[in-house]
Write a protein that holds these residues in place. Structure first.
Motif, PDB file in Angstrom:
ATOM      1  N   VAL A 321      43.939  19.599  16.554  1.00 13.38           N
ATOM      2  CA  VAL A 321      43.660  20.677  17.512  1.00 13.38           C
ATOM      3  C   VAL A 321      42.626  20.139  18.500  1.00 13.38           C
ATOM      4  N   GLU A 322      42.481  20.825  19.612  1.00 14.35           N
ATOM      5  CA  GLU A 322      41.557  20.357  20.652  1.00 14.35           C
ATOM      6  C   GLU A 322      40.109  20.463  20.153  1.00 14.35           C
ATOM      7  N   PRO A 323      39.333  19.377  20.276  1.00 16.10           N
ATOM      8  CA  PRO A 323      37.923  19.487  19.880  1.00 16.10           C
ATOM      9  C   PRO A 323      37.163  20.325  20.914  1.00 16.10           C
ATOM     10  N   LYS A 324      36.652  21.452  20.505  1.00 18.75           N
ATOM     11  CA  LYS A 324      35.897  22.329  21.410  1.00 18.75           C
ATOM     12  C   LYS A 324      35.231  23.435  20.594  1.00 18.75           C
ATOM     13  N   LEU A 325      34.599  24.384  21.266  1.00 20.88           N
ATOM     14  CA  LEU A 325      33.982  25.511  20.574  1.00 20.88           C
ATOM     15  C   LEU A 325      34.963  26.685  20.572  1.00 20.88           C
ATOM     16  N   TYR A 326      35.343  27.127  19.386  1.00 18.38           N
ATOM     17  CA  TYR A 326      36.273  28.252  19.256  1.00 18.38           C
ATOM     18  C   TYR A 326      35.490  29.517  18.936  1.00 18.38           C
ATOM     19  N   LYS A 327      35.987  30.647  19.473  1.00 14.02           N
ATOM     20  CA  LYS A 327      35.309  31.932  19.210  1.00 14.02           C
ATOM     21  C   LYS A 327      36.176  32.797  18.312  1.00 14.02           C
ATOM     22  N   PHE A 328      35.550  33.484  17.380  1.00 15.58           N
ATOM     23  CA  PHE A 328      36.262  34.431  16.515  1.00 15.58           C
ATOM     24  C   PHE A 328      35.577  35.790  16.648  1.00 15.58           C
ATOM     25  N   GLY A 329      36.345  36.831  16.927  1.00 12.39           N
ATOM     26  CA  GLY A 329      35.758  38.148  17.173  1.00 12.39           C
ATOM     27  C   GLY A 329      35.049  38.124  18.518  1.00 12.39           C
ATOM     28  N   SER A 330      33.883  38.796  18.587  1.00  9.66           N
ATOM     29  CA  SER A 330      33.106  38.817  19.844  1.00  9.66           C
ATOM     30  C   SER A 330      31.735  38.237  19.568  1.00  9.66           C
ATOM     31  N   PRO A 331      31.644  36.923  19.392  1.00  6.40           N
ATOM     32  CA  PRO A 331      30.344  36.338  19.040  1.00  6.40           C
ATOM     33  C   PRO A 331      29.324  36.472  20.173  1.00  6.40           C
ATOM     34  N   ASP A 332      28.065  36.620  19.799  1.00  5.02           N
ATOM     35  CA  ASP A 332      27.001  36.694  20.804  1.00  5.02           C
ATOM     36  C   ASP A 332      25.932  35.638  20.486  1.00  5.02           C
ATOM     37  N   LYS A 333      24.750  35.841  21.071  1.00  2.00           N
ATOM     38  CA  LYS A 333      23.680  34.831  20.951  1.00  2.00           C
ATOM     39  C   LYS A 333      23.166  34.684  19.513  1.00  2.00           C
ATOM     40  N   ASN A 334      23.433  35.705  18.665  1.00  2.00           N
ATOM     41  CA  ASN A 334      22.927  35.639  17.288  1.00  2.00           C
ATOM     42  C   ASN A 334      23.987  35.218  16.281  1.00  2.00           C
ATOM     43  N   SER A 335      25.193  34.941  16.758  1.00  2.00           N
ATOM     44  CA  SER A 335      26.304  34.662  15.829  1.00  2.00           C
ATOM     45  C   SER A 335      26.193  33.276  15.202  1.00  2.00           C
ATOM     46  N   PRO A 336      26.734  33.140  13.984  1.00  2.00           N
ATOM     47  CA  PRO A 336      26.689  31.827  13.323  1.00  2.00           C
ATOM     48  C   PRO A 336      27.620  30.816  13.985  1.00  2.00           C
ATOM     49  N   ILE A 337      27.236  29.542  13.861  1.00  2.00           N
ATOM     50  CA  ILE A 337      28.100  28.460  14.341  1.00  2.00           C
ATOM     51  C   ILE A 337      28.426  27.566  13.153  1.00  2.00           C
ATOM     52  N   MET A 338      29.717  27.443  12.875  1.00  2.00           N
ATOM     53  CA  MET A 338      30.147  26.542  11.799  1.00  2.00           C
ATOM     54  C   MET A 338      30.739  25.307  12.467  1.00  2.00           C
ATOM     55  N   VAL A 399      24.512  28.616  24.237  1.00  2.00           N
ATOM     56  CA  VAL A 399      25.487  29.575  23.685  1.00  2.00           C
ATOM     57  C   VAL A 399      24.808  30.586  22.761  1.00  2.00           C
ATOM     58  N   VAL A 400      23.851  30.092  21.951  1.00  2.00           N
ATOM     59  CA  VAL A 400      23.149  30.991  21.008  1.00  2.00           C
ATOM     60  C   VAL A 400      21.629  30.886  21.202  1.00  2.00           C
ATOM     61  N   SER A 401      20.926  31.907  20.665  1.00  2.00           N
ATOM     62  CA  SER A 401      19.471  31.880  20.831  1.00  2.00           C
ATOM     63  C   SER A 401      18.783  31.241  19.617  1.00  2.00           C
ATOM     64  N   HIS A 402      19.522  31.104  18.490  1.00  2.00           N
ATOM     65  CA  HIS A 402      18.943  30.438  17.321  1.00  2.00           C
ATOM     66  C   HIS A 402      19.307  28.939  17.376  1.00  2.00           C
ATOM     67  N   LYS A 403      18.790  28.167  16.477  1.00  2.00           N
ATOM     68  CA  LYS A 403      19.151  26.743  16.430  1.00  2.00           C
ATOM     69  C   LYS A 403      19.554  26.388  15.006  1.00  2.00           C
ATOM     70  N   LYS A 404      20.636  27.076  14.561  1.00  2.76           N
ATOM     71  CA  LYS A 404      21.122  26.844  13.195  1.00  2.76           C
ATOM     72  C   LYS A 404      22.606  26.494  13.262  1.00  2.76           C
ATOM     73  N   ILE A 405      23.002  25.476  12.499  1.00  2.97           N
ATOM     74  CA  ILE A 405      24.423  25.125  12.455  1.00  2.97           C
ATOM     75  C   ILE A 405      24.847  24.964  10.996  1.00  2.97           C
TER      76      ILE A 405
END
Ligand code: SF4
Length: 445
Positions: A321-338, A399-405
């Motif tokens: 699949v294309e390497p990029k950032l995929y969104k699920f639901g309506s993520p915002d600045k506080n959403s988790p990034i896997m 993309v997000v306001s936290h710095k957690k991955i």
């Protein structure tokens, strides 16, 4: 079988006249063997040598085309016995039968059902390739009327199944542009079917009860000028047919036996639907160009389609699949990034679990050259540096306001180094994708 440079040299004039632009006939022969020159560049080649060289350069299994435009189907053209030796090129076409004894209403409903069969698997859209119209009524009129309805309601490639050459000719007149497969010529109607297929430039299927008869038919069809042939070694039992198809493939590839150098069609006749799945999957692996099924039930078609997809992927090129950032639901600045790799099967295992969690989230997919998480890690294609570079390229900070991955649990070992190179806090997610919903609900903060 392709000739070597020395084999080709033996057929050249050996005068070293240089008219072809090569310093010697041997040099020209080597270029021909490597397909860097064409025979026409030697003006002195004899007709016999030209014929022998052209014959030897023909593929061992002919590539046959049916259908038109976006619905065209290509079968044959294979070069190896086993997928892992190189790859299989043209996937087995799946056809569904429609018989001309159906009432108008039932016929239209069946065509609609075939048109509506559509699956999405590992990012690929899959549909039925062909409709096989069967002249079960033995009436030319009913066959042509059913064909009219198929032509008006479907653009799929067609297999015309009738032993009556007059009916076949009338049918071909109606759908020549679809290049239908003419099924079939047998020992009784060979001459007339060959003539009809030739006039309308349609591939001709040859049907016989055993390989000896099929061999004879193929040789006769060849002498009558049929070039596009499909072989039907009529299905009796799985054991016999598997043996027939293996013999055909071995003789065409290993012995370059021309009468069997064509793709094969098989009609799956088992009334037990699960046995029909087993038969179909067996013939996809070994070695059908077309399988014709009666069933349109999902629990029959899905495993067959999955099997075909697995067999006909290039083992040297994993599906990605294309390497990029995929969104699920309506993520915002506080959403988790896997984060995961771009192996298609990995992505399509992780993505449904994020969706099922009901949590809006991002999924960062790195370019691992199509390897799964652990393989990519072992091959150094899923390293802290690669993940960090992808994060920077995508500008994850904005993309997000936290710095957690969140990284996959199987590569927890990457966490320390990834924190150092990225400056982000690294959380270790579950090992299995099935643990994602629970992780997002109970652990993610
Ligand atoms: Fe040989 Fe033909 Fe080339 Fe002359 S033109 S050198 S005969 S291959």
């Amino acid at each position: 079988m392709a000739l070597s440079g020395l084999d080709i040299y033996k057929l050249l004039p050996k005068t070293n006249c240089k008219k072809c632009g090569s310093p010697t006939c041997l040099a020209f022969a080597m270029k021909l063997a490597m397909k860097k020159a064409t025979l026409s560049e030697c003006p002195d080649i004899t007709t016999e040598a030209k014929k022998a060289l052209e014959e030897s350069s023909r593929p061992p299994i002919a590539l046959i085309k049916s259908g038109s435009a976006d619905n065209a189907v290509k079968i044959g053209g294979e070069t190896v016995l086993f997928r892992h030796e190189k790859t299989f090129y043209h996937q087995t076409a799946i056809a569904i039968s429609v018989d001309d004894t159906l009432s108008d209403t039932a016929l239209l409903a069946r065509i609609k059902e075939i048109e509506n069969i559509s699956f999405e698997r590992v990012g690929q859209h899959i549909a039925i390739d062909m409709i096989a119209l069967v002249n079960k009524s033995s009436s030319g009129e009913k066959f042509l009327s059913a064909l009219d309805k198929i032509l008006a309601n479907s653009k799929k490639a067609i297999i015309l199944v009738s032993l009556d050459s007059k009916t076949m000719e009338s049918a071909l007149k109606k759908c020549q542009d679809r290049k239908p497969v003419v099924h079939a010529a047998d020992s009784k109607n060979l001459k007339d079917m060959c003539a009809a297929a030739k006039v309308y430039k349609a591939p001709l299927a040859l049907k016989a009860k055993n390989l000896e008869e099929l061999d004879k038919l193929s040789q006769e069809a060849g002498s009558l000028g049929a070039e596009e042939i499909v072989l039907d070694p009529e299905f009796e039992t799985l054991h016999k047919s598997l043996n027939d198809l293996t013999q055909i493939r071995r003789l065409s590839l290993k012995r370059n036996y021309r009468p069997f150098g064509f793709p094969v069609i098989i009609f799956i006749k088992n009334t037990d639907k699960y046995q029909a799945v087993i038969d179909s999957c067996t013939f996809i692996a070994k070695y059908a160009g077309i399988i014709v099924l009666d069933s349109i039930e999902e629990d029959v078609l899905l495993p067959i389609i999955a099997m075909r997809q697995n067999i006909y992927t290039d083992p040297q090129k994993p599906v990605t699949v294309e390497p990029k950032l995929y969104k699920f639901g309506s993520p915002d600045k506080n959403s988790p990034i896997m984060v995961t790799t771009n192996f298609s099967l990995t992505f399509y295992t992780v993505a449904p679990e994020i969706e099922a969690s009901g949590h809006s989230a991002y999924l960062l997919v790195t370019d691992s050259e199509g390897m799964s998480v652990l393989t990519a890690w072992a091959a150094e294609k899923f390293t802290p540096e690669i993940i960090s570079d992808t994060m920077k390229k995508i500008e994850l900070e904005s993309v997000v306001s936290h710095k957690k991955i969140i990284i996959p649990g199987y590569v927890a070992v990457l966490s320390g180094k990834l924190e150092d190179v990225s400056g982000w806090q690294v959380l270790v997610g579950p090992k299995e994708a099935s643990g994602i919903p629970k992780y997002l609900k109970e652990v993610w903060k």
